[in-house]
Design a protein around this motif. Structure first.
Motif, PDB file in Angstrom:
ATOM      1  N   LYS A 127     -32.840 -13.689  10.592  1.00 36.70           N
ATOM      2  CA  LYS A 127     -32.540 -12.029  10.466  1.00 36.70           C
ATOM      3  C   LYS A 127     -31.952 -11.548  11.583  1.00 36.70           C
ATOM      4  O   LYS A 127     -31.453 -10.444  11.585  1.00 36.70           O
ATOM      5  CB  LYS A 127     -33.661 -11.279  10.133  1.00 36.70           C
ATOM      6  N   ARG A 128     -31.863 -12.468  12.940  1.00 36.28           N
ATOM      7  CA  ARG A 128     -31.131 -12.048  13.876  1.00 36.28           C
ATOM      8  C   ARG A 128     -29.844 -11.799  14.037  1.00 36.28           C
ATOM      9  O   ARG A 128     -28.941 -12.855  13.539  1.00 36.28           O
ATOM     10  CB  ARG A 128     -31.604 -12.885  14.839  1.00 36.28           C
ATOM     11  N   ASP A 129     -29.274 -10.558  13.942  1.00 30.97           N
ATOM     12  CA  ASP A 129     -27.859 -10.509  13.804  1.00 30.97           C
ATOM     13  C   ASP A 129     -26.901 -10.807  15.111  1.00 30.97           C
ATOM     14  O   ASP A 129     -26.675 -10.252  15.893  1.00 30.97           O
ATOM     15  CB  ASP A 129     -27.534  -9.054  13.403  1.00 30.97           C
ATOM     16  N   THR A 130     -26.745 -12.020  14.989  1.00 36.05           N
ATOM     17  CA  THR A 130     -25.658 -12.692  16.105  1.00 36.05           C
ATOM     18  C   THR A 130     -24.225 -13.039  15.370  1.00 36.05           C
ATOM     19  O   THR A 130     -24.506 -13.176  13.898  1.00 36.05           O
ATOM     20  CB  THR A 130     -26.107 -13.926  16.869  1.00 36.05           C
ATOM     21  N   PRO A 131     -23.148 -13.192  16.065  1.00 37.36           N
ATOM     22  CA  PRO A 131     -22.069 -13.558  15.222  1.00 37.36           C
ATOM     23  C   PRO A 131     -22.276 -15.006  14.434  1.00 37.36           C
ATOM     24  O   PRO A 131     -21.195 -15.217  13.934  1.00 37.36           O
ATOM     25  CB  PRO A 131     -20.898 -13.640  16.460  1.00 37.36           C
ATOM     26  N   TYR A 132     -23.177 -15.861  15.143  1.00 37.92           N
ATOM     27  CA  TYR A 132     -23.223 -17.195  14.628  1.00 37.92           C
ATOM     28  C   TYR A 132     -24.190 -17.165  13.469  1.00 37.92           C
ATOM     29  O   TYR A 132     -24.549 -18.189  13.077  1.00 37.92           O
ATOM     30  CB  TYR A 132     -23.909 -17.951  15.938  1.00 37.92           C
ATOM     31  N   ASN A 133     -24.654 -16.185  13.149  1.00 36.71           N
ATOM     32  CA  ASN A 133     -25.674 -16.215  12.110  1.00 36.71           C
ATOM     33  C   ASN A 133     -25.162 -16.376  10.627  1.00 36.71           C
ATOM     34  O   ASN A 133     -24.565 -15.059  10.227  1.00 36.71           O
ATOM     35  CB  ASN A 133     -26.574 -14.976  12.083  1.00 36.71           C
ATOM     36  N   THR A 134     -24.918 -17.568  10.197  1.00 38.78           N
ATOM     37  CA  THR A 134     -24.292 -17.877   8.890  1.00 38.78           C
ATOM     38  C   THR A 134     -25.128 -17.398   7.798  1.00 38.78           C
ATOM     39  O   THR A 134     -24.736 -17.744   6.695  1.00 38.78           O
ATOM     40  CB  THR A 134     -23.851 -19.121   8.932  1.00 38.78           C
ATOM     41  N   TYR A 135     -26.000 -17.099   7.731  1.00 40.63           N
ATOM     42  CA  TYR A 135     -27.188 -16.370   6.869  1.00 40.63           C
ATOM     43  C   TYR A 135     -26.682 -14.833   6.763  1.00 40.63           C
ATOM     44  O   TYR A 135     -26.444 -14.607   5.341  1.00 40.63           O
ATOM     45  CB  TYR A 135     -28.578 -16.396   7.109  1.00 40.63           C
ATOM     46  N   LEU A 136     -26.298 -14.210   7.541  1.00 42.60           N
ATOM     47  CA  LEU A 136     -25.714 -12.930   7.414  1.00 42.60           C
ATOM     48  C   LEU A 136     -24.350 -12.743   7.400  1.00 42.60           C
ATOM     49  O   LEU A 136     -23.810 -11.601   6.882  1.00 42.60           O
ATOM     50  CB  LEU A 136     -26.256 -12.049   8.616  1.00 42.60           C
ATOM     51  N   HIS A 137     -23.751 -13.511   7.938  1.00 42.92           N
ATOM     52  CA  HIS A 137     -21.987 -13.498   7.975  1.00 42.92           C
ATOM     53  C   HIS A 137     -21.436 -14.543   7.126  1.00 42.92           C
ATOM     54  O   HIS A 137     -21.607 -15.731   7.336  1.00 42.92           O
ATOM     55  CB  HIS A 137     -21.533 -13.462   9.236  1.00 42.92           C
ATOM     56  N   GLN A 138     -20.443 -14.434   6.299  1.00 46.66           N
ATOM     57  CA  GLN A 138     -19.637 -15.313   5.681  1.00 46.66           C
ATOM     58  C   GLN A 138     -18.681 -15.928   6.499  1.00 46.66           C
ATOM     59  O   GLN A 138     -18.474 -15.406   7.366  1.00 46.66           O
ATOM     60  CB  GLN A 138     -18.947 -14.717   4.402  1.00 46.66           C
TER      61      GLN A 138
END
Length: 348
Positions: A271-282
């Motif tokens: 759930k950590r919002d980093t640019p590399y979090n591919t769970y949060l960002h398509q």
């Protein structure tokens, strides 16, 4: 009669003096040759590790002085004499001496440029942080120095990846040998040069940023070469359907960038919002998350044709192979089977 005898005696005395001086000269020549042979051919030098740095442009006389001062040769003039006999050229660099050796051996090492280097191995899938740590372990500067230079060093790949913020992805996996005093620029240039060579040989000339980024994910998800094209196909299929990639290696890399990686991934990390979090960002992450080898680069360039959207990575599967599925239901069964196998393996 008496006068002739006197002249004969004088002649004998003259020949005796000349013979004495000739013998003396010969004796001195023999002694000089013996001394030269002793200085040149009898081993001499340090028993402990000793380094001699020969600067570019150094004269042979200066080099001989350095070697004598460091205790590597007995006599600088003997070294100069041997260089004159051999007529060779001496090469700059740092040389390591750790055992007594005949002077010709010392000379030959410097003449052929046998400079001291240290080995640095970049494994397939290593991150730039691991490369920096390996350089520091090898005694080539500090890891932080290497990382601090990354923004400047992106000029090495600016023509093929204008989006690059670091050299992540372009430090090609291999074993390199560097002088102890190699700079970050020299180290990076050697690794990037090797990447360019390998990329050229497999025809990687277009979409370099995307291919290397995808290859880095493939590299970190499986160590099985035969599976890499299938893993690449899963990512491509998810991208085509605008599904998040949901790949842990990318999440981990984002945490490493922010210096918050704890050595194991936790639910809160997803759930950590980093640019590399591919769970949060398509879509693909902003850039590579590791330095891929050739099999992963080839897989990213030519993914397999499949309808797979999910997989359980080989690295997490006690059975040693990835499990691929096209539907969420199939994937759920694979995950359940993986957990049972993991539990069974743990009970043995």
């Amino acid at each position: 009669m008496a006068s002739r005898r006197t002249r004969g005696n004088r002649k004998k005395r003259g020949l005796g003096a000349a013979g004495f001086f000739l013998a003396l000269i010969l004796l001195l020549a023999v002694l000089a040759a013996a001394a030269a042979g002793w200085m040149i051919f009898i081993p001499f030098g340090p028993s402990n590790e000793t380094f001699v740095e020969i600067e570019p442009g150094s004269s042979s006389t200066r080099i001989a002085q350095q070697l004598e001062s460091a205790g590597v040769v007995r006599n600088q003039f003997a070294f100069d004499l041997w260089r004159w006999v051999r007529r060779g050229k001496l090469k700059a660099g740092e040389y390591r001496f750790d055992h007594p050796a005949p002077l010709p051996e010392v000379y030959d090492r410097i003449a052929r440029g046998d400079v001291y280097t240290v080995a640095v191995t970049v494994r397939e899938g290593a991150t730039i942080f691991e490369v920096a740590a390996r350089l520091e372990q090898a005694g080539i500067g500090t890891g932080q120095q290497f990382l601090d230079q990354q923004e400047r060093l992106t000029e090495l790949v600016a023509d093929i990846d204008p989006k690059a913020k670091t050299l992540e992805g372009y430090l090609f996996p291999d074993t390199y040998r560097f002088p102890r005093r190699a700079t970050s620029g020299q180290v990076a240039a050697a690794m990037v040069r090797r990447f360019r060579l390998e990329a050229s040989q497999i025809g990687l000339r277009e979409n370099v940023h995307k291919v290397v980024t995808l290859a880095s994910l493939v590299e970190r998800e499986t160590a099985v070469d035969a599976e890499r094209p299938l893993v690449a196909s899963v990512f491509e299929n998810r991208l085509a359907k605008h599904m998040p990639l949901m790949t842990d290696p990318s999440v981990i890399y984002g945490l490493e960038v922010e210096k918050e990686w704890r050595g194991a991934i936790h639910a809160s990390d997803l759930k950590r919002d980093t640019p590399y979090n591919t769970y949060l960002h398509q879509g693909l992450p902003p850039g590579p998350v590791a330095n891929p080898g050739l099999p992963s680069l080839r897989a990213a360039m030519n993914p397999a044709q499949s309808n797979y959207l999910y997989f359980v990575a080989a690295g997490a599967n006690p059975q040693g192979k990835s499990l691929f599925s096209a539907t969420l239901e199939e994937h759920a069964r694979d995950v359940s089977g993986y957990r049972k196998a993991l539990k069974k393996a743990g009970q043995r």
